[in-house]
Design a protein around this motif. Structure first.
Motif, PDB file in Angstrom:
ATOM      1  N   LEU A  27      33.513  16.593   9.662  1.00 43.06           N
ATOM      2  CA  LEU A  27      32.151  16.274   9.241  1.00 43.06           C
ATOM      3  C   LEU A  27      31.691  17.185   8.111  1.00 43.06           C
ATOM      4  O   LEU A  27      30.715  16.872   7.422  1.00 43.06           O
ATOM      5  CB  LEU A  27      31.185  16.395  10.425  1.00 43.06           C
ATOM      6  CG  LEU A  27      31.436  15.442  11.591  1.00 43.06           C
ATOM      7  CD1 LEU A  27      30.352  15.629  12.649  1.00 43.06           C
ATOM      8  CD2 LEU A  27      31.491  13.996  11.128  1.00 43.06           C
ATOM      9  N   ASP A  28      32.387  18.295   7.919  1.00 40.83           N
ATOM     10  CA  ASP A  28      31.989  19.245   6.877  1.00 40.83           C
ATOM     11  C   ASP A  28      32.075  18.609   5.493  1.00 40.83           C
ATOM     12  O   ASP A  28      31.125  18.693   4.697  1.00 40.83           O
ATOM     13  CB  ASP A  28      32.879  20.488   6.943  1.00 40.83           C
ATOM     14  CG  ASP A  28      32.518  21.498   5.869  1.00 40.83           C
ATOM     15  OD1 ASP A  28      31.476  22.159   6.007  1.00 40.83           O
ATOM     16  OD2 ASP A  28      33.288  21.606   4.890  1.00 40.83           O
ATOM     17  N   ALA A  29      33.183  17.956   5.184  1.00 41.33           N
ATOM     18  CA  ALA A  29      33.342  17.323   3.871  1.00 41.33           C
ATOM     19  C   ALA A  29      32.322  16.210   3.673  1.00 41.33           C
ATOM     20  O   ALA A  29      31.785  16.028   2.575  1.00 41.33           O
ATOM     21  CB  ALA A  29      34.762  16.769   3.723  1.00 41.33           C
ATOM     22  N   VAL A  30      32.042  15.463   4.738  1.00 35.58           N
ATOM     23  CA  VAL A  30      31.057  14.379   4.663  1.00 35.58           C
ATOM     24  C   VAL A  30      29.676  14.952   4.353  1.00 35.58           C
ATOM     25  O   VAL A  30      28.940  14.444   3.493  1.00 35.58           O
ATOM     26  CB  VAL A  30      31.026  13.574   5.974  1.00 35.58           C
ATOM     27  CG1 VAL A  30      29.995  12.446   5.884  1.00 35.58           C
ATOM     28  CG2 VAL A  30      32.409  13.008   6.294  1.00 35.58           C
ATOM     29  N   ALA A  31      29.324  16.020   5.040  1.00 43.65           N
ATOM     30  CA  ALA A  31      28.002  16.629   4.850  1.00 43.65           C
ATOM     31  C   ALA A  31      27.828  17.161   3.435  1.00 43.65           C
ATOM     32  O   ALA A  31      26.743  17.058   2.851  1.00 43.65           O
ATOM     33  CB  ALA A  31      27.807  17.750   5.861  1.00 43.65           C
ATOM     34  N   ARG A  32      28.879  17.725   2.876  1.00 45.23           N
ATOM     35  CA  ARG A  32      28.790  18.297   1.534  1.00 45.23           C
ATOM     36  C   ARG A  32      28.762  17.200   0.462  1.00 45.23           C
ATOM     37  O   ARG A  32      28.097  17.355  -0.568  1.00 45.23           O
ATOM     38  CB  ARG A  32      29.952  19.259   1.294  1.00 45.23           C
ATOM     39  CG  ARG A  32      29.896  20.491   2.191  1.00 45.23           C
ATOM     40  CD  ARG A  32      31.150  21.348   2.051  1.00 45.23           C
ATOM     41  NE  ARG A  32      31.207  22.350   3.114  1.00 45.23           N
ATOM     42  CZ  ARG A  32      30.695  23.577   3.029  1.00 45.23           C
ATOM     43  NH1 ARG A  32      30.065  23.952   1.935  1.00 45.23           N
ATOM     44  NH2 ARG A  32      30.804  24.419   4.039  1.00 45.23           N
ATOM     45  N   ALA A  33      29.482  16.104   0.711  1.00 49.19           N
ATOM     46  CA  ALA A  33      29.505  15.003  -0.254  1.00 49.19           C
ATOM     47  C   ALA A  33      28.213  14.204  -0.236  1.00 49.19           C
ATOM     48  O   ALA A  33      27.825  13.619  -1.252  1.00 49.19           O
ATOM     49  CB  ALA A  33      30.695  14.080   0.041  1.00 49.19           C
ATOM     50  N   PHE A  34      27.538  14.202   0.931  1.00 52.55           N
ATOM     51  CA  PHE A  34      26.308  13.413   1.089  1.00 52.55           C
ATOM     52  C   PHE A  34      25.224  14.295   1.708  1.00 52.55           C
ATOM     53  O   PHE A  34      24.878  14.148   2.885  1.00 52.55           O
ATOM     54  CB  PHE A  34      26.584  12.173   1.951  1.00 52.55           C
ATOM     55  CG  PHE A  34      27.685  11.309   1.402  1.00 52.55           C
ATOM     56  CD1 PHE A  34      27.431  10.415   0.378  1.00 52.55           C
ATOM     57  CD2 PHE A  34      28.987  11.436   1.877  1.00 52.55           C
ATOM     58  CE1 PHE A  34      28.451   9.639  -0.158  1.00 52.55           C
ATOM     59  CE2 PHE A  34      30.007  10.663   1.351  1.00 52.55           C
ATOM     60  CZ  PHE A  34      29.740   9.760   0.319  1.00 52.55           C
ATOM     61  N   PRO A  35      24.671  15.201   0.926  1.00 50.86           N
ATOM     62  CA  PRO A  35      23.752  16.214   1.466  1.00 50.86           C
ATOM     63  C   PRO A  35      22.429  15.655   1.978  1.00 50.86           C
ATOM     64  O   PRO A  35      21.724  16.345   2.698  1.00 50.86           O
ATOM     65  CB  PRO A  35      23.532  17.159   0.280  1.00 50.86           C
ATOM     66  CG  PRO A  35      23.842  16.341  -0.924  1.00 50.86           C
ATOM     67  CD  PRO A  35      24.935  15.411  -0.507  1.00 50.86           C
ATOM     68  N   ARG A  36      22.093  14.421   1.628  1.00 46.02           N
ATOM     69  CA  ARG A  36      20.853  13.813   2.137  1.00 46.02           C
ATOM     70  C   ARG A  36      21.109  12.909   3.343  1.00 46.02           C
ATOM     71  O   ARG A  36      20.182  12.270   3.842  1.00 46.02           O
ATOM     72  CB  ARG A  36      20.154  13.031   1.020  1.00 46.02           C
ATOM     73  CG  ARG A  36      19.609  13.905  -0.113  1.00 46.02           C
ATOM     74  CD  ARG A  36      18.854  13.097  -1.160  1.00 46.02           C
ATOM     75  NE  ARG A  36      19.729  12.162  -1.846  1.00 46.02           N
ATOM     76  CZ  ARG A  36      19.762  10.849  -1.642  1.00 46.02           C
ATOM     77  NH1 ARG A  36      18.955  10.292  -0.761  1.00 46.02           N
ATOM     78  NH2 ARG A  36      20.591  10.067  -2.323  1.00 46.02           N
ATOM     79  N   LEU A  37      22.344  12.852   3.789  1.00 40.46           N
ATOM     80  CA  LEU A  37      22.706  12.062   4.965  1.00 40.46           C
ATOM     81  C   LEU A  37      22.584  12.939   6.204  1.00 40.46           C
ATOM     82  O   LEU A  37      23.287  13.945   6.326  1.00 40.46           O
ATOM     83  CB  LEU A  37      24.140  11.549   4.835  1.00 40.46           C
ATOM     84  CG  LEU A  37      24.725  10.845   6.070  1.00 40.46           C
ATOM     85  CD1 LEU A  37      23.970   9.559   6.381  1.00 40.46           C
ATOM     86  CD2 LEU A  37      26.217  10.559   5.856  1.00 40.46           C
ATOM     87  N   ASN A  38      21.696  12.580   7.114  1.00 42.17           N
ATOM     88  CA  ASN A  38      21.583  13.334   8.357  1.00 42.17           C
ATOM     89  C   ASN A  38      22.715  12.943   9.297  1.00 42.17           C
ATOM     90  O   ASN A  38      22.914  11.762   9.602  1.00 42.17           O
ATOM     91  CB  ASN A  38      20.231  13.079   9.028  1.00 42.17           C
ATOM     92  CG  ASN A  38      19.121  13.866   8.371  1.00 42.17           C
ATOM     93  OD1 ASN A  38      19.267  15.056   8.119  1.00 42.17           O
ATOM     94  ND2 ASN A  38      18.004  13.212   8.077  1.00 42.17           N
ATOM     95  N   ILE A  39      23.448  13.947   9.747  1.00 41.47           N
ATOM     96  CA  ILE A  39      24.643  13.764  10.567  1.00 41.47           C
ATOM     97  C   ILE A  39      24.414  14.400  11.928  1.00 41.47           C
ATOM     98  O   ILE A  39      23.973  15.547  12.028  1.00 41.47           O
ATOM     99  CB  ILE A  39      25.858  14.419   9.884  1.00 41.47           C
ATOM    100  CG1 ILE A  39      26.210  13.658   8.596  1.00 41.47           C
ATOM    101  CG2 ILE A  39      27.052  14.495  10.827  1.00 41.47           C
ATOM    102  CD1 ILE A  39      27.226  14.382   7.736  1.00 41.47           C
ATOM    103  N   ILE A  40      24.727  13.645  12.980  1.00 41.09           N
ATOM    104  CA  ILE A  40      24.689  14.169  14.352  1.00 41.09           C
ATOM    105  C   ILE A  40      26.087  14.040  14.926  1.00 41.09           C
ATOM    106  O   ILE A  40      26.644  12.947  14.988  1.00 41.09           O
ATOM    107  CB  ILE A  40      23.703  13.392  15.245  1.00 41.09           C
ATOM    108  CG1 ILE A  40      22.319  13.328  14.609  1.00 41.09           C
ATOM    109  CG2 ILE A  40      23.631  14.029  16.636  1.00 41.09           C
ATOM    110  CD1 ILE A  40      21.404  12.308  15.267  1.00 41.09           C
ATOM    111  N   GLY A  41      26.661  15.164  15.328  1.00 38.91           N
ATOM    112  CA  GLY A  41      27.950  15.136  16.013  1.00 38.91           C
ATOM    113  C   GLY A  41      27.704  15.158  17.516  1.00 38.91           C
ATOM    114  O   GLY A  41      26.959  15.997  18.009  1.00 38.91           O
ATOM    115  N   ALA A  42      28.308  14.233  18.215  1.00 41.00           N
ATOM    116  CA  ALA A  42      28.104  14.166  19.665  1.00 41.00           C
ATOM    117  C   ALA A  42      28.973  15.179  20.395  1.00 41.00           C
ATOM    118  O   ALA A  42      30.059  15.527  19.943  1.00 41.00           O
ATOM    119  CB  ALA A  42      28.429  12.758  20.171  1.00 41.00           C
TER     120      ALA A  42
END
Length: 256
Positions: free
Chosen positions: A143-158
């Motif tokens: 999820l780290d790469a996803v978060a950095r590529a899309f910094p305005r995307l709120n990510i919740i890891g279950a």
């Protein structure tokens, strides 16, 4: 204290929604983020969740199920138009960080739709062979790469990435847009001595990046709330931090 349940499923049982809402209200849960994974998890489907949103718009917040490696970004648009506020995914065909999935993440970011990613081990299912399940593809580190590529995307890891707790805490600490729910993991963590959790969250900010999620049958909702309270009592969490975990973080993520 108001509570938002960030992680709940539409189980294939009679009167599920009515019973879910009743049990949730008894536990002071005012909003429920609901998804249906269909035959991936013996759940009902997106269409059933859509109907629940229409019937109970004040309580049910729809998280549309999207299959990474099968569905395209066009489904994100369809779900958004149907009233879904977020997305839910599990069992990707490749690692979560694979660029094949970037068009989906990009569209979710553009529409302000948070994504709830299953992370870590999942329970065994006879359907695992059919769906090519491999839990290592769902490690929190991806999820780290996803978060950095899309910094305005709120990510919740279950599930706090069980058993990769340290990865989950590190990823949430370093990325402002990443949060983790403790569903599933809470069954282990609330029993442990406080020092274990303090080691995991030696990044002080990590403690403030958790959200409450049940991810269990509605009959066990009160038990889930109680386990969270036991854990937070052990760790001497402030009232402000408890409110963030139970409500404030999801309020921000959902733009309520």
């Amino acid at each position: 204290m108001q509570i938002i349940d960030a992680h709940q499923h539409y189980y294939m049982e009679p009167q599920t929604i009515e019973n879910l809402i009743e049990k949730s209200k008894m536990a002071d849960i005012t909003k429920v983020c609901l998804s249906g994974l269909g035959d991936y998890s013996c759940d009902k489907y997106n269409e059933d969740v859509r109907k629940a949103i229409e019937k109970y718009p004040d309580t049910i917040i729809g998280f549309g199920f999207i299959r990474l490696g099968i569905d395209t970004w066009h489904l994100v648009d369809e779900l958004f138009e149907q009233g879904f506020r977020g997305l839910k995914t599990i069992n990707p065909r490749k690692n979560y960080s694979d660029k094949e999935y970037y068009p989906i993440y990009k569209r979710a970011e553009e529409l302000n739709m948070p994504i709830l990613f299953h992370t870590g081990i999942k329970i065994f299912s006879p359907q695992d062979v059919k769906h090519d399940v491999a839990c290592e593809r769902m490690r929190p580190i991806f999820l780290d790469a996803v978060a950095r590529a899309f910094p305005r995307l709120n990510i919740i890891g279950a599930h706090l990435g069980v058993p990769w707790y340290n990865e989950a805490c590190a990823v949430s600490e370093e990325n402002p847009n990443v949060y983790f729910d403790l569903s599933g993991a809470i069954n282990i963590l609330y029993k442990l001595e406080p020092w274990f959790f303090k080691i995991l969250t030696y990044w002080e900010m990590a403690k403030g990046k958790f959200v409450f999620g049940v991810d269990d049958h509605y009959e066990r909702i009160p038990e889930a709330v109680n386990k969270f309270n036991i854990l937070m009592d052990k760790l001497n969490f402030s009232q402000e931090l408890r409110e963030k975990i139970f409500y404030g973080n999801m309020e921000k993520i959902l733009g309520l």
